[in-house]
Design a protein around this motif. Structure first.
Motif, PDB file in Angstrom:
ATOM      1  N   ILE A   1       0.788  -1.148   0.016  1.00  0.00           N
ATOM      2  CA  ILE A   1      -0.253  -0.021   0.002  1.00  0.00           C
ATOM      3  C   ILE A   1       0.899   1.200  -0.044  1.00  0.00           C
ATOM      4  N   ASP A   2       2.099   1.265   0.779  1.00  0.00           N
ATOM      5  CA  ASP A   2       2.899   2.286   0.714  1.00  0.00           C
ATOM      6  C   ASP A   2       3.381   2.466  -0.532  1.00  0.00           C
ATOM      7  N   ALA A   3       3.712   1.631  -1.250  1.00  0.00           N
ATOM      8  CA  ALA A   3       4.489   1.692  -2.558  1.00  0.00           C
ATOM      9  C   ALA A   3       3.491   2.285  -3.476  1.00  0.00           C
ATOM     10  N   PHE A   4       2.237   1.873  -3.538  1.00  0.00           N
ATOM     11  CA  PHE A   4       1.205   2.288  -4.158  1.00  0.00           C
ATOM     12  C   PHE A   4       0.815   3.814  -4.296  1.00  0.00           C
ATOM     13  N   GLU A   5       0.460   4.063  -2.841  1.00  0.00           N
ATOM     14  CA  GLU A   5       0.118   5.480  -2.396  1.00  0.00           C
ATOM     15  C   GLU A   5       1.198   6.448  -2.890  1.00  0.00           C
ATOM     16  N   SER A   6       2.575   6.088  -2.653  1.00  0.00           N
ATOM     17  CA  SER A   6       3.517   7.342  -2.904  1.00  0.00           C
ATOM     18  C   SER A   6       3.995   7.156  -4.205  1.00  0.00           C
ATOM     19  N   SER A   7       3.640   6.332  -5.094  1.00  0.00           N
ATOM     20  CA  SER A   7       3.988   6.396  -6.449  1.00  0.00           C
ATOM     21  C   SER A   7       2.660   6.672  -7.261  1.00  0.00           C
ATOM     22  N   VAL A   8       1.769   5.522  -7.390  1.00  0.00           N
ATOM     23  CA  VAL A   8       0.879   5.350  -8.393  1.00  0.00           C
ATOM     24  C   VAL A   8      -0.420   6.538  -7.927  1.00  0.00           C
ATOM     25  N   LEU A   9      -0.630   6.574  -6.686  1.00  0.00           N
ATOM     26  CA  LEU A   9      -1.619   7.911  -6.114  1.00  0.00           C
ATOM     27  C   LEU A   9      -1.049   9.092  -6.292  1.00  0.00           C
ATOM     28  N   GLY A  10       0.203   9.261  -5.907  1.00  0.00           N
ATOM     29  CA  GLY A  10       1.130  10.316  -6.098  1.00  0.00           C
ATOM     30  C   GLY A  10       0.906  10.980  -7.495  1.00  0.00           C
ATOM     31  N   THR A  11       1.430   9.979  -8.486  1.00  0.00           N
ATOM     32  CA  THR A  11       1.312  10.428  -9.673  1.00  0.00           C
ATOM     33  C   THR A  11      -0.204  10.778 -10.386  1.00  0.00           C
ATOM     34  N   PHE A  12      -1.061  10.019  -9.688  1.00  0.00           N
ATOM     35  CA  PHE A  12      -2.213  10.459 -10.080  1.00  0.00           C
ATOM     36  C   PHE A  12      -2.971  11.758  -9.834  1.00  0.00           C
ATOM     37  N   ASN A  13      -2.585  12.037  -8.533  1.00  0.00           N
ATOM     38  CA  ASN A  13      -2.934  13.165  -8.012  1.00  0.00           C
ATOM     39  C   ASN A  13      -2.213  14.641  -8.484  1.00  0.00           C
ATOM     40  N   CYS A  14      -0.942  14.254  -8.818  1.00  0.00           N
ATOM     41  CA  CYS A  14      -0.386  15.339  -9.631  1.00  0.00           C
ATOM     42  C   CYS A  14      -0.790  15.614 -10.929  1.00  0.00           C
ATOM     43  N   MET A  15      -1.156  14.643 -11.862  1.00  0.00           N
ATOM     44  CA  MET A  15      -1.565  14.665 -13.120  1.00  0.00           C
ATOM     45  C   MET A  15      -3.070  15.441 -13.033  1.00  0.00           C
ATOM     46  N   LYS A  16      -3.743  14.983 -12.100  1.00  0.00           N
ATOM     47  CA  LYS A  16      -5.232  15.539 -12.123  1.00  0.00           C
ATOM     48  C   LYS A  16      -5.214  17.008 -11.562  1.00  0.00           C
ATOM     49  N   ALA A  17      -4.202  17.312 -10.862  1.00  0.00           N
ATOM     50  CA  ALA A  17      -4.235  18.748 -10.333  1.00  0.00           C
ATOM     51  C   ALA A  17      -3.660  19.690 -11.524  1.00  0.00           C
ATOM     52  N   CYS A  18      -2.703  19.034 -12.309  1.00  0.00           N
ATOM     53  CA  CYS A  18      -2.211  19.953 -13.372  1.00  0.00           C
ATOM     54  C   CYS A  18      -3.174  20.149 -14.702  1.00  0.00           C
ATOM     55  N   PHE A  19      -4.054  19.096 -14.794  1.00  0.00           N
ATOM     56  CA  PHE A  19      -4.537  18.949 -16.137  1.00  0.00           C
ATOM     57  C   PHE A  19      -5.428  20.327 -16.428  1.00  0.00           C
ATOM     58  N   PRO A  20      -6.098  20.891 -15.507  1.00  0.00           N
ATOM     59  CA  PRO A  20      -6.743  22.188 -16.065  1.00  0.00           C
ATOM     60  C   PRO A  20      -5.856  23.189 -16.671  1.00  0.00           C
ATOM     61  N   TYR A  21      -4.714  23.137 -16.420  1.00  0.00           N
ATOM     62  CA  TYR A  21      -3.691  24.131 -17.093  1.00  0.00           C
ATOM     63  C   TYR A  21      -2.963  23.378 -18.215  1.00  0.00           C
ATOM     64  N   PHE A  22      -2.866  22.184 -18.304  1.00  0.00           N
ATOM     65  CA  PHE A  22      -2.418  21.581 -19.472  1.00  0.00           C
ATOM     66  C   PHE A  22      -3.545  21.652 -20.580  1.00  0.00           C
ATOM     67  N   LYS A  23      -4.631  21.218 -20.231  1.00  0.00           N
ATOM     68  CA  LYS A  23      -5.702  21.251 -21.159  1.00  0.00           C
ATOM     69  C   LYS A  23      -5.922  22.584 -22.202  1.00  0.00           C
ATOM     70  N   GLU A  24      -5.448  23.635 -21.458  1.00  0.00           N
ATOM     71  CA  GLU A  24      -5.688  24.786 -22.087  1.00  0.00           C
ATOM     72  C   GLU A  24      -4.615  25.065 -23.148  1.00  0.00           C
ATOM     73  N   ASN A  25      -3.252  24.738 -22.704  1.00  0.00           N
ATOM     74  CA  ASN A  25      -2.383  25.120 -23.491  1.00  0.00           C
ATOM     75  C   ASN A  25      -1.046  23.895 -24.140  1.00  0.00           C
ATOM     76  N   GLY A  26      -1.764  22.547 -23.749  1.00  0.00           N
ATOM     77  CA  GLY A  26      -1.026  21.608 -23.827  1.00  0.00           C
ATOM     78  C   GLY A  26      -0.095  21.403 -22.803  1.00  0.00           C
ATOM     79  N   GLY A  27       0.716  20.262 -22.669  1.00  0.00           N
ATOM     80  CA  GLY A  27       1.594  20.036 -21.538  1.00  0.00           C
ATOM     81  C   GLY A  27       2.374  18.728 -21.673  1.00  0.00           C
ATOM     82  N   LYS A  28       3.287  18.696 -20.770  1.00  0.00           N
ATOM     83  CA  LYS A  28       4.369  17.292 -20.855  1.00  0.00           C
ATOM     84  C   LYS A  28       4.273  16.904 -19.571  1.00  0.00           C
TER      85      LYS A  28
END
Length: 252
Positions: free
Chosen positions: A108-135
């Motif tokens: 659980i620790d491995a998945f929360e710190s890696s997969v969930l963390g990646t998921f959270n960051c991508m979701k949080a950045c998406f509104p800005y990426f959606k407007e202008n593209g992103g990497k």
């Protein structure tokens, strides 16, 4: 003019090792870098090094498992630099234990710190990426692509990140957003501890697993590939995995 000149990059786990190296590489190629880490003192040091060298940098305390913490980091980036163009998901705890000794909590620790963390960051950045593209550049590991003793939970989480990346790449391509994965081998505090514990003969044996006979430099070997994946030079590449491992993938 650098490859990412004028862009704003959020790098998680930027307080040491590969994350720190990637931050330096992005800054050297022109990006303003937002350094996120659970331990604020670490990214504060790195931000100080970057600003002293004339680069734009901001340190933020962030636990990627916590969506509100991630949202706060993105909001701080936008307040300081106006937007977010690049996301580097490097943060992950390294609780490395043999499978027969591993617990459900380790997994659980491995998945929360890696997969969930990646998921959270991508979701949080998406509104800005959606407007202008992103990497987006996510981090995989040879522990998953190759299979390494004592790293089952870590490797499983890293392979889950690759699966997530490929799926999101298919959804976000229409917005001009690329999502790629790097599988690196680079010097880090963990590697330095391992190296110090090896005899000279065992160190040579370890390095012999790499055609280039050395461990990668976090800035020049790993960081510059991340810069490429963060730049317009990779605009038509998405859902891919690149190995920055001195050729070790040849043996997989």
């Amino acid at each position: 003019m650098g490859l990412v000149d004028g862009k704003v990059a959020l790098v998680t786990g930027a307080g040491q090792g590969l994350g720190e190296g990637v931050a330096h590489a992005l800054a050297a190629d022109g990006a303003a870098v937002v350094l996120a880490d659970k331990v604020f003192a670490k990214v504060q040091r790195v931000a100080g090094d970057l600003t002293a060298a004339g680069h734009k940098a901001l340190a933020v305390e962030c636990d990627v498992r916590d969506r509100s913490s991630v949202d706060g980091a993105v909001e701080a980036a936008v307040a300081e630099f106006g937007t977010v163009d690049i996301l580097i998901n490097n943060a992950m705890t390294q609780n490395l234990v043999p499978f027969d000794a591993a617990t459900a909590e380790d997994l659980i620790d491995a998945f929360e710190s890696s997969v969930l963390g990646t998921f959270n960051c991508m979701k949080a950045c998406f509104p800005y990426f959606k407007e202008n593209g992103g990497k987006v550049v996510n981090f995989g590991s040879g522990a998953g692509t190759e299979g390494v003793p004592g790293m089952a939970t870590y490797g499983a989480a890293k392979e889950a990140v690759r699966g997530l990346s490929k799926s999101v790449a298919t959804e976000w391509g229409k917005y001009g957003i690329t999502v790629n994965v790097i599988v690196p081998t680079g010097s880090s505090p963990a590697w330095e501890q391992v190296k110090d514990s090896l005899s000279e003969a065992n160190l040579r044996k370890t390095l012999a697993q790499f055609p280039m006979r050395r461990i990668g430099d976090p800035i020049t070997d790993v960081g510059r590939i991340v810069v490429f994946l963060s730049s317009s030079y990779s605009d038509y590449m998405t859902g891919r995995t690149l190995f920055a491992d001195g050729g070790r993938a040849l043996f997989r």
